[in-house]
Design a protein around this motif. Structure first.
Motif, PDB file in Angstrom:
ATOM      1  N   VAL A 191      40.163 -48.731  80.349  1.00  0.00           N
ATOM      2  CA  VAL A 191      40.287 -50.738  80.417  1.00  0.00           C
ATOM      3  C   VAL A 191      38.722 -51.310  79.807  1.00  0.00           C
ATOM      4  O   VAL A 191      38.322 -52.688  79.066  1.00  0.00           O
ATOM      5  CB  VAL A 191      39.715 -50.675  82.026  1.00  0.00           C
ATOM      6  N   GLY A 192      37.870 -50.450  79.975  1.00  0.00           N
ATOM      7  CA  GLY A 192      36.376 -50.721  78.712  1.00  0.00           C
ATOM      8  C   GLY A 192      36.863 -51.228  77.531  1.00  0.00           C
ATOM      9  O   GLY A 192      36.048 -52.140  76.979  1.00  0.00           O
ATOM     10  N   ILE A 193      37.543 -50.901  76.883  1.00  0.00           N
ATOM     11  CA  ILE A 193      37.867 -50.380  75.767  1.00  0.00           C
ATOM     12  C   ILE A 193      38.406 -51.957  75.188  1.00  0.00           C
ATOM     13  O   ILE A 193      38.523 -53.259  74.327  1.00  0.00           O
ATOM     14  CB  ILE A 193      38.097 -49.166  74.548  1.00  0.00           C
ATOM     15  N   SER A 194      39.905 -51.864  76.229  1.00  0.00           N
ATOM     16  CA  SER A 194      40.560 -53.336  75.927  1.00  0.00           C
ATOM     17  C   SER A 194      40.079 -54.097  75.934  1.00  0.00           C
ATOM     18  O   SER A 194      39.997 -55.342  75.803  1.00  0.00           O
ATOM     19  CB  SER A 194      41.329 -53.358  76.744  1.00  0.00           C
ATOM     20  N   VAL A 195      39.281 -54.428  76.941  1.00  0.00           N
ATOM     21  CA  VAL A 195      38.436 -55.656  77.907  1.00  0.00           C
ATOM     22  C   VAL A 195      37.016 -55.771  76.987  1.00  0.00           C
ATOM     23  O   VAL A 195      37.431 -57.039  76.319  1.00  0.00           O
ATOM     24  CB  VAL A 195      37.530 -55.416  79.284  1.00  0.00           C
ATOM     25  N   THR A 196      36.873 -55.136  76.258  1.00  0.00           N
ATOM     26  CA  THR A 196      35.619 -55.275  74.916  1.00  0.00           C
ATOM     27  C   THR A 196      36.410 -56.108  73.634  1.00  0.00           C
ATOM     28  O   THR A 196      35.781 -57.055  72.937  1.00  0.00           O
ATOM     29  CB  THR A 196      34.635 -54.318  74.685  1.00  0.00           C
ATOM     30  N   ARG A 197      37.012 -54.830  73.527  1.00  0.00           N
ATOM     31  CA  ARG A 197      37.581 -55.820  72.401  1.00  0.00           C
ATOM     32  C   ARG A 197      38.697 -57.021  72.829  1.00  0.00           C
ATOM     33  O   ARG A 197      38.730 -57.952  71.526  1.00  0.00           O
ATOM     34  CB  ARG A 197      39.171 -54.939  72.143  1.00  0.00           C
ATOM     35  N   LEU A 198      38.632 -57.311  73.613  1.00  0.00           N
ATOM     36  CA  LEU A 198      39.734 -59.212  74.883  1.00  0.00           C
ATOM     37  C   LEU A 198      38.814 -59.655  74.350  1.00  0.00           C
ATOM     38  O   LEU A 198      39.120 -60.920  73.847  1.00  0.00           O
ATOM     39  CB  LEU A 198      40.574 -58.666  75.097  1.00  0.00           C
ATOM     40  N   ALA A 199      37.083 -59.165  74.338  1.00  0.00           N
ATOM     41  CA  ALA A 199      36.580 -60.508  74.798  1.00  0.00           C
ATOM     42  C   ALA A 199      36.505 -61.711  73.456  1.00  0.00           C
ATOM     43  O   ALA A 199      35.771 -62.972  73.509  1.00  0.00           O
ATOM     44  CB  ALA A 199      35.285 -59.715  74.810  1.00  0.00           C
ATOM     45  N   PHE A 200      36.181 -61.004  71.982  1.00  0.00           N
ATOM     46  CA  PHE A 200      36.031 -61.951  70.868  1.00  0.00           C
ATOM     47  C   PHE A 200      37.487 -63.006  70.467  1.00  0.00           C
ATOM     48  O   PHE A 200      37.338 -63.606  70.849  1.00  0.00           O
ATOM     49  CB  PHE A 200      35.663 -61.335  69.896  1.00  0.00           C
ATOM     50  N   PRO A 201      38.624 -62.286  70.355  1.00  0.00           N
ATOM     51  CA  PRO A 201      39.642 -63.333  70.520  1.00  0.00           C
ATOM     52  C   PRO A 201      39.911 -64.393  71.562  1.00  0.00           C
ATOM     53  O   PRO A 201      40.494 -65.770  71.284  1.00  0.00           O
ATOM     54  CB  PRO A 201      40.709 -62.682  70.509  1.00  0.00           C
ATOM     55  N   LEU A 202      39.394 -63.437  72.885  1.00  0.00           N
ATOM     56  CA  LEU A 202      40.044 -64.299  74.259  1.00  0.00           C
ATOM     57  C   LEU A 202      38.787 -66.016  74.033  1.00  0.00           C
ATOM     58  O   LEU A 202      38.968 -66.672  74.157  1.00  0.00           O
ATOM     59  CB  LEU A 202      40.066 -63.765  75.582  1.00  0.00           C
ATOM     60  N   TYR A 203      37.440 -65.626  73.369  1.00  0.00           N
ATOM     61  CA  TYR A 203      36.606 -66.422  73.949  1.00  0.00           C
ATOM     62  C   TYR A 203      37.386 -67.418  72.668  1.00  0.00           C
ATOM     63  O   TYR A 203      37.191 -68.691  72.683  1.00  0.00           O
ATOM     64  CB  TYR A 203      35.370 -66.230  72.975  1.00  0.00           C
ATOM     65  N   VAL A 204      37.696 -67.099  70.855  1.00  0.00           N
ATOM     66  CA  VAL A 204      37.301 -67.578  70.162  1.00  0.00           C
ATOM     67  C   VAL A 204      38.910 -68.395  70.988  1.00  0.00           C
ATOM     68  O   VAL A 204      39.348 -69.792  69.640  1.00  0.00           O
ATOM     69  CB  VAL A 204      38.181 -67.284  69.065  1.00  0.00           C
ATOM     70  N   LEU A 205      40.202 -68.314  70.862  1.00  0.00           N
ATOM     71  CA  LEU A 205      41.379 -68.521  70.909  1.00  0.00           C
ATOM     72  C   LEU A 205      41.100 -69.651  72.543  1.00  0.00           C
ATOM     73  O   LEU A 205      42.702 -70.203  72.349  1.00  0.00           O
ATOM     74  CB  LEU A 205      42.371 -67.704  70.990  1.00  0.00           C
ATOM     75  N   GLY A 206      40.770 -69.251  73.615  1.00  0.00           N
ATOM     76  CA  GLY A 206      40.584 -69.501  74.618  1.00  0.00           C
ATOM     77  C   GLY A 206      39.786 -70.272  74.924  1.00  0.00           C
ATOM     78  O   GLY A 206      39.412 -72.074  75.724  1.00  0.00           O
ATOM     79  N   CYS A 207      38.776 -70.303  75.012  1.00  0.00           N
ATOM     80  CA  CYS A 207      37.419 -71.400  74.666  1.00  0.00           C
ATOM     81  C   CYS A 207      37.552 -72.989  73.724  1.00  0.00           C
ATOM     82  O   CYS A 207      37.088 -72.679  72.473  1.00  0.00           O
ATOM     83  CB  CYS A 207      36.080 -71.226  74.874  1.00  0.00           C
ATOM     84  N   PRO A 208      37.623 -73.804  73.967  1.00  0.00           N
ATOM     85  CA  PRO A 208      37.640 -75.154  73.850  1.00  0.00           C
ATOM     86  C   PRO A 208      35.860 -75.577  72.967  1.00  0.00           C
ATOM     87  O   PRO A 208      36.282 -76.159  72.089  1.00  0.00           O
ATOM     88  CB  PRO A 208      37.724 -76.929  74.567  1.00  0.00           C
ATOM     89  N   HIS A 209      35.268 -75.180  73.593  1.00  0.00           N
ATOM     90  CA  HIS A 209      33.577 -74.919  72.885  1.00  0.00           C
ATOM     91  C   HIS A 209      33.186 -74.091  72.441  1.00  0.00           C
ATOM     92  O   HIS A 209      32.441 -74.022  72.603  1.00  0.00           O
ATOM     93  CB  HIS A 209      32.813 -76.100  73.977  1.00  0.00           C
ATOM     94  N   ASN A 210      33.865 -73.339  71.300  1.00  0.00           N
ATOM     95  CA  ASN A 210      33.288 -72.629  71.022  1.00  0.00           C
ATOM     96  C   ASN A 210      32.717 -72.392  69.940  1.00  0.00           C
ATOM     97  O   ASN A 210      32.474 -72.871  69.276  1.00  0.00           O
ATOM     98  CB  ASN A 210      34.246 -71.094  70.889  1.00  0.00           C
ATOM     99  N   PHE A 211      31.475 -71.388  69.497  1.00  0.00           N
ATOM    100  CA  PHE A 211      30.514 -71.502  68.116  1.00  0.00           C
ATOM    101  C   PHE A 211      31.858 -71.737  66.899  1.00  0.00           C
ATOM    102  O   PHE A 211      30.548 -72.036  65.793  1.00  0.00           O
ATOM    103  CB  PHE A 211      29.417 -70.946  67.600  1.00  0.00           C
ATOM    104  N   PHE A 212      32.678 -71.416  66.571  1.00  0.00           N
ATOM    105  CA  PHE A 212      33.205 -71.612  65.788  1.00  0.00           C
ATOM    106  C   PHE A 212      34.267 -72.425  65.357  1.00  0.00           C
ATOM    107  O   PHE A 212      34.379 -73.613  63.958  1.00  0.00           O
ATOM    108  CB  PHE A 212      34.359 -70.962  64.530  1.00  0.00           C
ATOM    109  N   HIS A 213      33.969 -73.883  66.568  1.00  0.00           N
ATOM    110  CA  HIS A 213      33.976 -75.226  66.182  1.00  0.00           C
ATOM    111  C   HIS A 213      36.418 -75.139  66.010  1.00  0.00           C
ATOM    112  O   HIS A 213      36.550 -75.918  65.222  1.00  0.00           O
ATOM    113  CB  HIS A 213      33.307 -76.046  65.385  1.00  0.00           C
ATOM    114  N   ALA A 214      36.436 -74.000  66.633  1.00  0.00           N
ATOM    115  CA  ALA A 214      38.313 -74.198  66.255  1.00  0.00           C
ATOM    116  C   ALA A 214      38.600 -74.319  67.577  1.00  0.00           C
ATOM    117  O   ALA A 214      38.018 -74.275  68.353  1.00  0.00           O
ATOM    118  CB  ALA A 214      38.227 -72.560  65.747  1.00  0.00           C
ATOM    119  N   ALA A 215      39.884 -75.095  67.121  1.00  0.00           N
ATOM    120  CA  ALA A 215      40.618 -75.541  67.646  1.00  0.00           C
ATOM    121  C   ALA A 215      41.077 -74.518  69.086  1.00  0.00           C
ATOM    122  O   ALA A 215      41.673 -73.461  67.932  1.00  0.00           O
ATOM    123  CB  ALA A 215      41.979 -76.436  67.804  1.00  0.00           C
ATOM    124  N   PRO A 216      41.362 -74.766  70.703  1.00  0.00           N
ATOM    125  CA  PRO A 216      41.888 -73.204  71.480  1.00  0.00           C
ATOM    126  C   PRO A 216      43.202 -73.740  70.978  1.00  0.00           C
ATOM    127  O   PRO A 216      44.222 -74.173  70.364  1.00  0.00           O
ATOM    128  CB  PRO A 216      41.509 -74.082  72.806  1.00  0.00           C
TER     129      PRO A 216
END
Length: 110
Positions: free
Chosen positions: A48-73
């Motif tokens: 669970v720990g490895i899965s959650v930590t590896r998912l944190a970045f892509p979920l932030y970039v793909l799911g957050c509309p105001h991410n620091f890459f300014h990428a569209a969700p």
């Protein structure tokens, strides 16, 4: 490394395929367990720990509309990534509970 760059370049127009390939990190462990018959290779909290930590970045970039890459969700892609990694983690947990080869049909077992 060079082959990886070529594959990523070729799949730049197919982000769903790229996400599935990049986040298939539990697949080698699942295959290893089934081939060698390892019943309990890892603790649940590790999986669970490895899965959650590896998912944190892509979920932030793909799911957050105001991410620091300014990428569209891309919510469907974020959901695909979440479902794919969760399915792999569930399969690992089921291997430790029901045996490493529970998903292999009886006729293919040695």
């Amino acid at each position: 490394l060079f082959l990886g760059v070529i594959v990523i370049f070729q799949l730049r127009g197919r982000p769903a395929v790229l996400v599935v390939l990049l986040y298939s990190f539990w697949v080698p462990q699942i295959i290893h367990n089934a081939v060698h018959g390892h019943r309990r290779p890892m603790l649940l909290r590790y999986i669970v720990g490895i899965s959650v930590t590896r998912l944190a970045f892509p979920l932030y970039v793909l799911g957050c509309p105001h991410n620091f890459f300014h990428a569209a969700p891309s919510y469907p892609l974020a959901l695909l990534c979440l479902v794919w990694v969760t399915a792999q983690a569930v399969l690992l947990v089921l291997q430790s509970r029901w045996g490493p080869r529970f998903f292999v049909p009886k006729r293919y077992l040695p």
